[in-house]
Design an enzyme around this catalytic site. Structure first.
Site: not given
Lengths: 629, 367
Positions: B304-305
């Protein structure tokens, strides 16, 4: 009834209220006063100064959510068969005053709603099938008894004027209070407000009206604004809201004095009522020395006021720093010597309160509705109506048929509700547990103990976010125990406020027990029913309660014989332990004494407290948390 | 959508009332706090970034900024009076019956009447109950007409818009659970009081709070694409400007808003242009690699980063009228995109921001 002018003492509070009446942009006034000092009387007298149509709404501290925000109007809803919404107390205060006596006793959720509504200027109702927006712009007048604990900072921040607490001890003043009260009673009994009193009220009202009209014309110089901002910076005031409040306070003061421009006095008052109470630190050390010097020379300055006037006005126009200096110097007399006394830095300690609200099954958050009798419960109207809804057609028909056969015509009700439809509300209290870490900060191993206790406290908070638990940390060393971290859910705050951990000195164990007991009491008043004390010590007390309270000089001196002194300490501890036990405090005593030195003091203490005893000579944060969970 | 009747009138009527009565402080007149403003704007440009959480001191303009955002948002097209703000295409997809009816009707082109409304910014008040958030049976209709009808809640109103929760860390746990569910799936499923409804609820979640008031659940924190931190402004000149503008606004809100309209208009134009072009912004391998390495270096779990970094960088490029997101864009959004994704160590005293800065500097030095 006592009028505004009748109330003796509380002068600063009165001045603050007048400013608020002139300038509602100040949002509110809060002042601390002990029981019987006339705070409620003052608030009511204040209402009499406002325009006639301004509502004055009193908010009881145990108010329920639906009364606060608004909810279904039971009667009207049942009568009409359509939802009728009743405005809550906050909406009813629109355009007027909301008065709270016991600002520090408000339930956590009530406080959150109050802050939300003050920020928005409106109540957004989205509950129990209702949806509405009610305007709610009011000024808040909040009083509190400092012995019941502090007003949370989140709320204080929204209130423009914060009047510092001052004890009223002057005997003459006290006599005057009684005298005036007595006189007023007599005139009330005669059935009228005395002429003089009503004159006073008229005069004050006229003064306020005049100042209100003038307010928009009052001018404040940029340099003066800058000076206030400088002061707010050097006091470490958080956020930018206070700047606006300070400016508004100065403007209001000028308007009230009938001036069109802000002067030094106005700035000083703004500093006193807005910025100083929000200070998180004292001005830099050299600043402070400077200001103290200035303070010493202040009397001279006021003596030469006539010639100084012009000079200082000139300074105003050129050097904001100079005004700031002037401001801080004037205020330095009021600056607490000890940073611990600033409410926005570390919150002050309170004494035990006699007024803890007890837990009530009718409070907390409404979570679901269940079938049940209305006796002793609150009816969940919406759910009741929902249960009844499917049967309406049938019941109306029944009602019609029954009517015709009995031949006594009466109108069929719009909604037919029967006993089996009734639903009552079930509440869940958000309350969690308060963990009080009381850590022996005396002696050589104190640094380790403190660090591990801090680690355990933070760990506990991080695990506790679902349970809504809170953590407080008390260190005891020297003459008395000190609350380093007031009950809090915030990891961030715990980290910040436990940054510096003082150690060394004697072991005032009794004071630690008393402090823990007070914290638990206050927490109960806020709806946290249970407290657990985690006591980390070797149990070897050597400072009694006398040592912890320097005011008790009249108490008998401790006997010189060390053995009887020790016995006395033990007896004191035993008494306090019994008190904690009787109050339902759970205790865990963590013995940190190295094995070969232990003489069993800690385990004896655990016995007295009716708590658990754990031996962890090199207690690590993980071990402590494990013991607790 | 299931074939349950829906109550329309009340919610649309109120939308209108709110729009008329509220005078917001103009977004462009907010002094400083650039990180927060940028985070909000990036989400407007690309809602897939996943919302923003704003944490900071009291009195720093968090809620002012979010409420001000409403006035710079472009309009959206929805089916006239649709309580879920759906576009005609969505309605036809959701409701095959309506499509059929429209096709059989006189208008062969299956045209539904549409209207333009401002992108909704819906406030979720703290005291909201679950039935008002999710929607529930319309009790009036049930009682008076004996009809089972669904009355939409706040989630319906927020579809295709913004859902704002002030003091998000004080929100009740069970409501947080509901919000997480809906935010993850984009659908609100209501099964209660004999009602069974499923409607779209895709919104940008914006939360704000003060870290001192209480901790935020880690699961909730992860849901937010960006995490902005704001602190008290310490620059005296800026603070004087804040006081000056605030006083001017309080004295005459309408005049103040009118004076700032040119800036507002310019920002609106910029946003619209960026929205149009954001899908075409390219991200070269070099910048992608940089984003991935940064996340690895910081030990961030999952992907997700990187995804958020990439989306935010592209949105930033689009906002500045560029067609290519570079390494520099990644660096500029790294702090808000990653600061809440670092592993939490109870006794770690280094600020997350510092750790990210350090990792950025190390990566720079290496290449």
């Amino acid at each position: 009834m006592l009028t505004f002018a009748d109330i003796v003492g509380l002068d600063t509070a009165k001045q603050a209220l007048l400013l608020l009446a002139v300038n509602p942009a100040l949002a509110g006034v809060t002042f601390a006063a002990t029981v019987g000092s006339g705070k409620s009387t003052l608030a009511r007298a204040f209402a009499a100064l406002l325009p006639d149509d301004a509502p004055f709404v009193e908010l009881p501290v145990n108010v329920t959510e639906d009364r606060l925000l608004g909810g279904l109007d039971l009667e009207a809803t049942l009568a009409s068969g359509t939802r009728v919404i009743e405005r809550g107390l906050l909406a009813r205060a629109h355009g007027g005053v909301l008065y709270v006596d016991g600002l520090n006793l408000l339930d956590h959720s009530v406080m959150a709603y109050l802050i939300e509504v003050m920020t928005r200027g409106a109540v957004h109702v989205e509950r129990e099938g209702l949806s509405a927006v009610h305007p709610a712009r009011f000024v808040l007048v909040g009083t509190y008894d400092p012995s019941d604990g502090e007003v949370p900072r989140g709320l204080l921040d929204r209130i423009g004027l914060i009047v510092p607490f001052a004890l009223q001890t002057d005997a003459d003043l006290r006599a005057e209070v009684v005298r005036r009260n007595h006189l007023r009673r007599r005139s009330d009994a005669a059935g009228c407000l005395s002429e003089a009193a009503s004159d006073e009220v008229h005069m004050l009202r006229a003064m306020i009206a005049d100042a209100r009209a003038r307010l928009s014309q009052v001018h404040i110089q940029d340099e003066q604004v800058e000076a206030l901002i400088h002061a707010s910076l050097s006091l470490g005031v958080e956020g930018n809201r206070a700047d606006v409040f300070a400016v508004q306070a100065a403007l209001a003061k000028a308007a009230l004095d009938g001036r069109n421009s802000v002067d030094d006095d106005d700035l000083r008052l703004a500093l006193r009522l807005v910025l100083l109470p929000r200070a998180t630190r004292l001005p830099e050390a050299d600043d402070r020395r400077k200001t103290e010097d200035d303070a010493a020379s202040l009397p001279n300055r006021s003596n030469q006021n006539h010639e100084g006037q012009e000079a200082s006005n000139e300074a105003l126009q050129t050097q904001p720093e100079q005004i700031e200096e002037l401001l801080l110097s004037a205020a330095s007399a009021e600056l607490p010597k000890d940073v611990l006394n600033l409410p926005f830095a570390v919150q002050r300690r309170g004494r035990s309160g006699g007024r803890g609200a007890t837990l009530n099954s009718q409070r907390g958050r409404f979570v679901r509705a269940v079938e049940g009798a209305p006796q002793g419960n609150r009816i969940a109207l919406l759910q009741t109506l929902m249960a009844a809804a499917p049967w309406q057609a049938v019941r109306r028909r029944e009602a019609r048929d029954g009517q015709s056969s009995r031949a006594i015509p009466h109108a069929a009700p719009r909604v037919c509700i029967r006993k089996e439809d009734l639903r009552v509300k079930r509440f869940r209290d958000k309350a969690g547990m308060l963990y009080i870490f009381a850590v022996d900060a005396s002696g050589s191993m104190a640094i380790n103990r403190m660090r591990e206790a801090k680690g355990a406290a933070i760990r506990l908070l991080q695990d506790a976010y679902v349970h809504r638990d809170q953590v407080a940390l008390v260190a005891f060393r020297g003459r008395r125990a000190q609350v380093l971290l007031q009950p809090s859910q915030s990891v961030e705050r715990a980290k910040r406020e436990l940054d510096v951990l003082p150690t060394g000195g004697g072991t005032p164990l009794a004071s630690a027990l008393l402090t823990a007991w007070q914290l638990a009491r206050q927490a109960r008043g806020r709806g946290i029913p249970q407290a657990t004390l985690v006591l980390m010590t070797d149990g070897r007390a050597n400072v009694g309660l006398e040592g912890s309270d320097s005011d008790r000089s009249d108490a008998q001196l401790p006997p010189s014989d060390p053995r009887s002194q020790k016995a006395q300490l033990q007896a004191e501890l035993q008494r306090l332990a019994a008190l904690l036990r009787a109050d339902g405090m759970q205790t865990i005593v963590i013995d940190t004494q190295a094995n070969y030195l232990s003489r069993g003091e800690a385990s004896k203490l655990a016995e007295w407290l009716g708590g658990r005893y754990v031996y962890l000579p090199n207690a690590r944060a993980e071990q402590i948390t494990k013991v607790l969970t | 959508m299931t074939a349950v009747e829906v109550t329309h009138a009340r919610s649309s009527e109120r939308n209108g009332v709110m729009a008329r009565t509220a005078v917001n402080y103009p977004f462009t007149a907010i002094v400083g706090q650039d990180e927060m403003k940028l985070c909000l704007l990036l989400n407007v440009i690309d809602p897939r970034i996943g919302g923003v959480m704003i944490m900071g001191h009291r009195g720093t303009g968090k809620s002012t900024a979010v409420r001000a955002l409403a006035d710079v948002l472009p309009m959206l097209t929805r089916v006239k009076g649709d309580p879920f703000n759906r576009s005609p295409e969505e309605v036809l997809l959701d409701e095959p019956n309506a499509a059929k009816a429209a096709a059989n009707g006189s208008a062969q082109s299956a045209k539904l009447k549409t209207e333009r409304i401002p992108v909704p910014v819906v406030d979720l008040p703290l005291g909201a109950t679950e039935d008002r958030v999710c929607g529930t049976i319309d009790i009036e209709a049930a009682l008076t007409q004996g009809v089972k009808r669904f009355e939409p809640g706040l989630l319906a109103r927020a579809n295709r818009g913004f859902l704002y929760i002030d003091e998000v860390n004080l929100l009740d746990d069970h409501l947080v659970d509901v919000l997480l569910d809906v935010a993850a799936s984009g659908w609100n499923v209501v099964e209660r009081e004999g009602i069974s409804v499923r409607h779209p609820a895709r919104f940008v979640l914006v939360g704000s709070g003060n870290p001192e008031e209480g901790e935020l659940r880690p699961q909730l924190l992860d849901r937010f694409g960006l995490h902005a931190r704001i602190t008290t402004i310490t620059d005296v000149a800026q603070r004087m400007e804040i006081v000056r503008r605030r006083r001017a606004f309080d004295a005459d809100p309408q005049a103040f808003v009118a004076a700032w309209e040119p800036q507002q208009k310019a920002l609106r134009r910029r946003i619209t242009a960026a929205q149009k072009h954001v899908a075409d912004v390219e991200m070269p391998d070099d910048a992608l690699m940089f984003a991935a390495e940064l996340c690895m270096r910081l030990g961030i779990d999952g992907h997700r980063g990187e995804l958020t970094l990439a989306r935010a960088a592209c949105a930033l490029a689009a906002f500045e009228g560029r067609r290519c997101a570079a390494r520099e864009d990644v660096k500029r959004v790294a702090l808000p995109a990653l600061r809440h994704r670092l592993r939490r160590d109870p006794l770690e005293t280094t600020d997350a921001g510092e750790r990210i800065e350090r990792a950025l500097a190390e990566l720079e030095a290496r290449t």
